[in-house]
Structures are given as C-alpha cells and as structure tokens.
Design an enzyme around this catalytic site. Structure first.
Site, PDB file in Angstrom:
ATOM      1  N   CYS A  73     -11.668  18.880  13.319  1.00  0.00           N
ATOM      2  CA  CYS A  73     -11.060  18.220  12.156  1.00  0.00           C
ATOM      3  C   CYS A  73     -10.713  19.183  11.031  1.00  0.00           C
ATOM      4  O   CYS A  73      -9.877  18.857  10.184  1.00  0.00           O
ATOM      5  CB  CYS A  73     -11.959  17.110  11.634  1.00  0.00           C
ATOM      6  SG  CYS A  73     -13.232  17.634  10.483  1.00  0.00           S
ATOM      7  N   SER A 100       7.945   1.614  11.376  1.00  0.00           N
ATOM      8  CA  SER A 100       6.706   1.105  10.786  1.00  0.00           C
ATOM      9  C   SER A 100       6.452  -0.332  11.217  1.00  0.00           C
ATOM     10  O   SER A 100       7.237  -1.230  10.904  1.00  0.00           O
ATOM     11  CB  SER A 100       6.792   1.180   9.257  1.00  0.00           C
ATOM     12  OG  SER A 100       6.992   2.515   8.827  1.00  0.00           O
ATOM     13  N   TYR A 157       0.795  -1.218   0.000  1.00  0.00           N
ATOM     14  CA  TYR A 157       0.000   0.000   0.000  1.00  0.00           C
ATOM     15  C   TYR A 157       0.832   1.275   0.000  1.00  0.00           C
ATOM     16  O   TYR A 157       0.291   2.370   0.176  1.00  0.00           O
ATOM     17  CB  TYR A 157      -0.967   0.023   1.190  1.00  0.00           C
ATOM     18  CG  TYR A 157      -0.365  -0.327   2.535  1.00  0.00           C
ATOM     19  CD1 TYR A 157       0.712   0.377   3.051  1.00  0.00           C
ATOM     20  CD2 TYR A 157      -0.889  -1.368   3.299  1.00  0.00           C
ATOM     21  CE1 TYR A 157       1.243   0.066   4.282  1.00  0.00           C
ATOM     22  CE2 TYR A 157      -0.370  -1.698   4.533  1.00  0.00           C
ATOM     23  CZ  TYR A 157       0.708  -0.972   5.026  1.00  0.00           C
ATOM     24  OH  TYR A 157       1.238  -1.285   6.250  1.00  0.00           O
ATOM     25  N   CYS A 160     -21.108  21.075  10.368  1.00  0.00           N
ATOM     26  CA  CYS A 160     -20.796  19.983  11.286  1.00  0.00           C
ATOM     27  C   CYS A 160     -20.321  20.517  12.632  1.00  0.00           C
ATOM     28  O   CYS A 160     -19.522  21.450  12.704  1.00  0.00           O
ATOM     29  CB  CYS A 160     -19.720  19.094  10.674  1.00  0.00           C
ATOM     30  SG  CYS A 160     -19.202  17.733  11.742  1.00  0.00           S
ATOM     31  N   CYS A 165      -7.878  15.729   6.163  1.00  0.00           N
ATOM     32  CA  CYS A 165      -6.731  15.787   5.244  1.00  0.00           C
ATOM     33  C   CYS A 165      -7.190  15.933   3.790  1.00  0.00           C
ATOM     34  O   CYS A 165      -8.106  15.243   3.335  1.00  0.00           O
ATOM     35  CB  CYS A 165      -5.891  14.521   5.399  1.00  0.00           C
ATOM     36  SG  CYS A 165      -4.440  14.455   4.339  1.00  0.00           S
ATOM     37  N   CYS A 217     -19.526  20.109   5.862  1.00  0.00           N
ATOM     38  CA  CYS A 217     -18.487  20.350   6.872  1.00  0.00           C
ATOM     39  C   CYS A 217     -18.765  21.646   7.634  1.00  0.00           C
ATOM     40  O   CYS A 217     -18.591  21.704   8.857  1.00  0.00           O
ATOM     41  CB  CYS A 217     -17.112  20.429   6.213  1.00  0.00           C
ATOM     42  SG  CYS A 217     -16.487  18.864   5.585  1.00  0.00           S
ATOM     43  N   CYS A 243       3.599  18.904  -0.107  1.00  0.00           N
ATOM     44  CA  CYS A 243       3.111  17.841   0.781  1.00  0.00           C
ATOM     45  C   CYS A 243       3.521  16.513   0.176  1.00  0.00           C
ATOM     46  O   CYS A 243       3.508  16.366  -1.056  1.00  0.00           O
ATOM     47  CB  CYS A 243       1.583  17.932   0.895  1.00  0.00           C
ATOM     48  SG  CYS A 243       0.798  16.537   1.743  1.00  0.00           S
ATOM     49  N   ASP A 244       3.894  15.537   1.014  1.00  0.00           N
ATOM     50  CA  ASP A 244       4.343  14.274   0.429  1.00  0.00           C
ATOM     51  C   ASP A 244       3.196  13.473  -0.182  1.00  0.00           C
ATOM     52  O   ASP A 244       3.430  12.547  -0.963  1.00  0.00           O
ATOM     53  CB  ASP A 244       5.141  13.435   1.431  1.00  0.00           C
ATOM     54  CG  ASP A 244       4.324  12.930   2.602  1.00  0.00           C
ATOM     55  OD1 ASP A 244       3.399  13.646   3.016  1.00  0.00           O
ATOM     56  OD2 ASP A 244       4.639  11.855   3.122  1.00  0.00           O
ATOM     57  N   CYS A 303     -15.030  10.746   6.489  1.00  0.00           N
ATOM     58  CA  CYS A 303     -15.915  11.617   7.271  1.00  0.00           C
ATOM     59  C   CYS A 303     -16.804  10.843   8.239  1.00  0.00           C
ATOM     60  O   CYS A 303     -16.924  11.188   9.417  1.00  0.00           O
ATOM     61  CB  CYS A 303     -16.767  12.458   6.329  1.00  0.00           C
ATOM     62  SG  CYS A 303     -17.951  13.541   7.179  1.00  0.00           S
TER      63      CYS A 303
END
Length: 410
Positions: A323, A122, A21, A317, A327, A314, A273-274, A346
């Site tokens: 939150c 990991s 993954y 909410c 992401c 959102c 961002c990675d 969500c």
C-alpha cells in the site's frame, strides 16, 4: 524528463449532474469570474502540441471533470485533429474519458469508438443505491439515463469500464452490487472509496469508514475469487497482481511518490493531483510554462515526496510494501496537514490484505508458471519451424533436391 500523463478538466467543475459526494464541484470557487468554464482552442492546441514534443513511452490524455462531454462532439474532434497534426510516426497516443455518459449520443459514441477512447462510466450499482447520491440538476436519480447511455455505447462498440463509489450506503452490499454488474455483462470494474470530510475533520455522511471499506473489499474478493478470476477485471485486484507478478505499481495510491501525472484545468492551470487542486499547490500554467519547468517545480517535488513520509505505524506494517502508505487524500484531510497521519482507511486495508493476500500470492504464482509454460511452448514451436540443414552437403531446405551448398547457400 520523467514519464507523466495528463488528467484534463476541459469543463473544470461544470457538470450536468450534482452528485452529493462529488469533491470537485466546489472547485468552481477557483474561477469565480466565469459562470461557464470551457477549454479554449488555443489552450487545447498548446497542450497537445507541447505534450507530444516531450519524450514519453505513451502519451496518455485523460479527460475528466466535472463532466467532459459537456464540451460537445466538436471539441473531441479537434482533440484528434491536433493529435494527428502534432503527432509523429511511431507515437503511442491514448485517450481515456471519465463520464456519467448521460450526454453521449450515437455520433459522439461513434467518434469514441473510431478513435479507441476508453471510457469510464460512473455507476454505483442498482438504482436504489446509485440514485441516493448521483442526482441530476432536478434532484432526480440518474440511474435510468446512465443505463440508456450505456446501451448507446454498446451499440457503437465503445470500450468502457464501470466506476463505482464505495460509500456509507453501498459498503454493505458488495456481493449484490457485484452480481448486478456481472449479470449486466459489465466485466471491467473499478471501485473507489468515498472519503470526504468537513473542515473540522468530521466525515461527511456518505463517507465510508475503514472497517466498512475493508468488509466491502473482502466480500467483493470472495465472490470474484470463487469463479471469475479469469473473466472479470477489477482494477484494484489487477493492480495487486501486477505488483506481485511484475513488481509494477500501476495505480497511484500504491506508488511511492505522488508525481505520476499532472492535472490540467480548463484554462491551462497545472496542479499535482485532482484531489489537491488548491491555490497553494498551483504549479503554473501550460500556456506560459514549459513541462520541464512544471515538473522540476520545488512545489511539485515536495508534494510528491510526502507520499513516503508515512507514520511509524506504517513503517512497521507487514503490508507497507503493497500500500506504500495509501493515498495522501486519506491522510491529509480537514485541517490535518501532517503526512505522517495514518490513512482513514488503514484498518480496512489491513483487514483486506489479511483476508486475501495468500490467495493473491497463489494467483500470482499460477500466472508466473503459465507465462513460463507459454514461453517454452513458443520456443519449441520456433525450433520446429526453423530450417533443419545438415551442413553444406545436406539437402537444401527449399525442397529443390539439390545440396544446400549448390542451391540456396550460393
């Protein structure tokens, strides 16, 4: 200049394992002209020297991959040499390294311990869960090798935490995995949702669903809350408490803007961002561009602001202040490009917050109360230790027997 940290890929996507993954392995396609990707001394020198010239509260170097330990011990010795050479008195410099740990021997571990590296290792839990997706190049499970390497880290007193993926297999085994970790005396834990899609917006087999993610977090919280709130650190839970107690958002997916760090590829290319190392989002290269130019890039600004462009759902909410829309990776996937798309997770986040927020609030209230009590205790102790002087004509606190005005006051 805004505060920012560096997430560095010194080996790009090269790795000694091939976890099913892993989202970063396919990034090799960005640099097709090389079979092996390694950061040069020149790029390392330029990166360290220029970063340490910026104004930061803490100069945080995060080493990641691929597998960063493929660079070998000599590279990490050079890291420290450059940081010492270009550093100034009073700078707070930290190094973190995310690794599968398989290549770490005693010499490398001793180096990490000496210079206070914090490692993230990991490990997805017991072998039957870990070995399903975390495979070596021979298609064999890596659990045994990682456990052996953790033994080396412990022998050398290296600080480390454990990072585990919540995937479609592990999601239903929260308590078993938690007990496995704590029984092994792994008390600093991170749990990351595994969310990957194909280009038709279909989740890949190992992707965790929203409800399964929520169930995992609820079960994890219950077993942690029962006995271990002061013993075991779970990064997500710590981050929620930081937010409730100090109003500090210390994980990026709770942030309101996605401009908190920069990704540095092996050749100095910079991305925001990675999860978004994409040709269209390349900001520049540190060997050519200044940090000021990279940070002020319109491309970087537009990317960062997408975080707050969440959906109408959102906005209504009751958990949005925690939150912050979640992401971007879980809102923008496959062919979806609209940041107003609701996070894939969500439903799970809603389930988790409904189940836990009252207890998080109770913990936060206790922490605030304990802080105030501790501050009052310090104040009382300081008052008791202070010299008690009854004016100029009182006895001198030095114990000489003379009046204060004729002794230490003179």
């Amino acid at each position: 200049m805004q505060n920012f940290s560096l997430l560095i890929k010194p080996t790009s996507a090269d790795c000694n394992l091939k976890c099913s993954y892993c989202f970063y392995l396919k990034k090799k396609s960005l640099y097709p002209n090389k079979k092996q990707h390694r950061m040069s001394d020149k790029t390392l020198d330029n990166m360290v020297s220029s970063f340490l010239k910026t104004k930061q509260q803490n100069y945080a170097f995060g080493w990641q991959g691929g597998e960063p330990t493929m660079m070998g011990l000599e590279f990490f010795e050079k890291v420290i040499e450059f940081q010492k050479y270009y550093g100034r008195s009073g700078l707070n410099v930290s190094n973190g390294l995310q690794t599968n740990a398989v290549l770490i021997d005693n010499k490398m571990a001793a180096h990490f311990a000496k210079y206070n590296y914090l490692l993230g290792v990991s490990l997805d839990g017991p072998a039957q869960y870990h070995d399903k997706y975390r495979l070596n190049l021979a298609n064999e499970g890596s659990h045994k090798d990682i456990i052996n390497s953790i033994g080396i880290l412990k022998q050398n007193n290296v600080e480390f935490n454990i990072l585990s993926m919540i995937n479609s297999t592990t999601a239903s085994h929260a308590k078993e995995i938690y007990n496995y970790m704590t029984n092994a005396d792994f008390n600093f834990l991170q749990f990351i949702p595994c969310v990957e899609f194909d280009m038709n917006n279909k989740p890949l087999p190992f992707t965790v669903s929203g409800p399964a993610f929520g169930e995992f977090l609820c079960n994890l919280f219950d077993v942690w809350y029962e006995n271990d709130t002061r013993k075991v650190s779970i990064r997500l839970f710590d981050s929620i408490l930081h937010l409730l107690v100090d109003n500090v958002r210390n994980v990026c997916h709770f942030g309101k803007d996605c401009r908190q760090y920069l990704v540095v590829e092996h050749n100095g290319d910079i991305y925001p961002c990675d999860f978004f190392v994409l040709p269209s989002l390349k900001l520049g290269n540190l060997n050519v561009d200044s940090w000021d130019k990279l940070l002020s890039s319109p491309k970087y600004r537009n990317f960062g602001l997408k975080k707050s462009e969440y959906s109408a759902k959102c906005a209504k909410c009751k958990f949005i202040n925690i939150c912050a829309g979640e992401c971007l990776k879980h809102r923008l996937y496959g062919k979806i490009t609209d940041p107003k798309n609701v996070s894939w997770l969500c439903e799970g986040w809603e389930m988790f917050f409904e189940h836990t927020l009252d207890r998080f609030t109770k913990l936060a209230t206790t922490i605030i109360k304990e802080r105030k009590e501790q501050e009052e205790l310090y104040r009382q102790q300081a008052t008791k230790q202070a010299p008690q002087v009854a004016g100029r004509n009182g006895p001198c606190p030095c114990g000489s027997g003379k009046k204060y005005k004729n002794c230490c006051m003179v």
